[in-house]
Design an enzyme around this catalytic site. Structure first.
Site, short mmCIF file in Angstrom:
data_model
loop_
_atom_site.label_atom_id
_atom_site.label_comp_id
_atom_site.label_asym_id
_atom_site.label_seq_id
_atom_site.Cartn_x
_atom_site.Cartn_y
_atom_site.Cartn_z
N GLU A 137 -6.72 5.28 7.54
CA GLU A 137 -6.44 6.68 7.16
C GLU A 137 -7.63 7.29 6.44
OE1 GLU A 137 -2.76 5.88 5.13
OE2 GLU A 137 -1.85 5.31 7.04
N GLY B 196 2.40 2.31 10.49
CA GLY B 196 3.38 3.38 10.28
C GLY B 196 4.10 3.80 11.55
N GLU C 285 -5.76 -4.43 10.57
CA GLU C 285 -4.67 -3.48 10.79
C GLU C 285 -4.91 -2.69 12.07
OE1 GLU C 285 -2.61 -2.52 6.86
OE2 GLU C 285 -4.27 -1.13 7.04
N HIS D 43 -9.49 1.68 4.76
CA HIS D 43 -8.21 1.88 5.45
C HIS D 43 -8.41 2.89 6.57
CE1 HIS D 43 -4.04 2.89 6.22
NE2 HIS D 43 -3.71 1.77 5.62
N ASN E 249 0.88 -1.17 0.00
CA ASN E 249 0.00 0.00 0.00
C ASN E 249 0.91 1.21 0.00
OD1 ASN E 249 -1.84 2.03 0.40
ND2 ASN E 249 -2.13 1.60 2.58
N SER F 221 3.25 -2.26 10.20
CA SER F 221 4.71 -2.37 10.32
C SER F 221 5.24 -3.77 9.97
CB SER F 221 5.17 -1.94 11.72
OG SER F 221 4.76 -0.60 11.98
N LYS G 138 0.14 4.21 -0.33
CA LYS G 138 -0.50 5.42 0.20
C LYS G 138 -0.33 6.55 -0.82
CE LYS G 138 0.55 3.69 4.74
NZ LYS G 138 0.30 3.89 6.15
C1 PEP Z 1 -0.70 0.32 5.77
O1 PEP Z 1 -0.46 1.28 5.07
O2 PEP Z 1 -1.77 -0.27 5.63
C2 PEP Z 1 0.30 -0.11 6.74
C3 PEP Z 1 0.07 -1.19 7.45
O3 PEP Z 1 1.42 0.65 6.87
P1 PEP Z 1 2.82 0.21 7.55
O4 PEP Z 1 3.20 -1.12 6.98
O5 PEP Z 1 3.78 1.31 7.15
O6 PEP Z 1 2.60 0.15 9.01
#
Ligand code: PEP
Length: 250
Positions: A96, A172, A166, A94, A9, A212, A11
């Site tokens: 975000e 992040g 998630e 998501h 992803n 992460s 983003k």
């Molecule tokens: C994500 O963008 O869905 C995500 C899990 O980001 P990261 O791997 O950077 O934590």
């Protein structure tokens, strides 16, 4: 047998030139079988991804879409247009998008229907905040998000779809849920699907962990019974890192 997924992803990162450079770097190096490698990218980069995916074992994902096929919806992306251009998946819900753009459970459900109607598959995200986890409310919250997202979706369609757990506190932040914490919630989600549908559907739906994920922890996460893959933000941006993730089982 559920085929594992490694889904990037990006983003709101990478322009078309940077996308091209990334694709040049991974060309010929993705696993031919055994893993489904997906990249979710900004809409302006999707054309390059779909061309690349014609000759390479890469699936493509949009990071969002609207729930109508066309019309006066300035600035939105049509699921029909995404499907016409050959996109395979759309990431929806998501955290975000929920947090910064006010995406609701109802929107996510409408988007899931629109994506499936257009012959693509949704990657439905869910996850709790740290406060919810600490208050012992994470399971109810996450299963509630899932129940709302899948409302009215047939068992056949859900079995093909993907869910991504998630935990918001792990996105992040560099703070990964332990493999046991991730397994525990992914298992709860699978049981919820079994109760809403049936055991066969729950057994087929692929459930990813996100938060992460990186080459150093992917193997342990993937060793867990219910975890079928990773939705990866930061570590999917660099070609070597994405290749290491996609080849986690080599
Ligand atoms: C994500 O963008 O869905 C995500 C899990 O980001 P990261 O791997 O950077 O934590």
């Amino acid at each position: 047998m559920r085929t594992p997924i490694i889904a990037g992803n990006w983003k709101m990162n990478k322009n078309p030139q940077e996308t091209q450079e990334f694709l040049e770097a991974i060309k010929g190096k993705l696993p031919e079988s055994g893993v489904e490698a997906i990249i979710g990218a900004p809409a302006i980069d999707l054309n390059a991804l779909t061309w690349f995916s014609k000759d390479e074992p890469l699936k493509t994902a949009a990071e969002n879409c609207y729930f109508e096929d066309a019309g006066a919806f300035t600035g939105e992306t049509s699921p029909k247009a995404l499907s016409d251009m050959g996109i395979d998946y759309v990431i929806i819900g998501h955290s975000e998008r929920r947090q910064y753009f006010g995406e609701t459970d109802e929107d996510i459900n409408k988007k899931a229907h629109a994506i499936l109607k257009n012959n693509m598959l949704p990657i439905i995200c869910c996850g709790e905040t740290l406060e919810q986890r600490e208050a012992g409310k994470a399971e109810d919250w996450v299963t509630g998000q899932i129940e709302a997202a899948v409302k009215g979706i047939s068992a056949d369609d859900l079995a093909k779809s993907v869910i991504a757990y998630e935990p918001i506190w792990a996105i992040g932040t560099g703070k990964t849920a332990t493999a046991d914490q991730a397994q525990e919630m992914v298992h709860v989600i699978r049981e919820k699907i079994a109760s809403l549908y049936d055991a066969a559907t729950a057994d087929k739906v692929r459930i990813l962990y996100g938060g992460s994920v990186k080459p150093a922890n992917v193997k342990e996460l993937m060793s867990k019974e219910d975890i079928d893959g990773g939705l990866v933000g930061g570590a999917s941006m660099d070609p070597e890192s994405f290749l290491a993730l996609a080849n986690f089982n080599k």
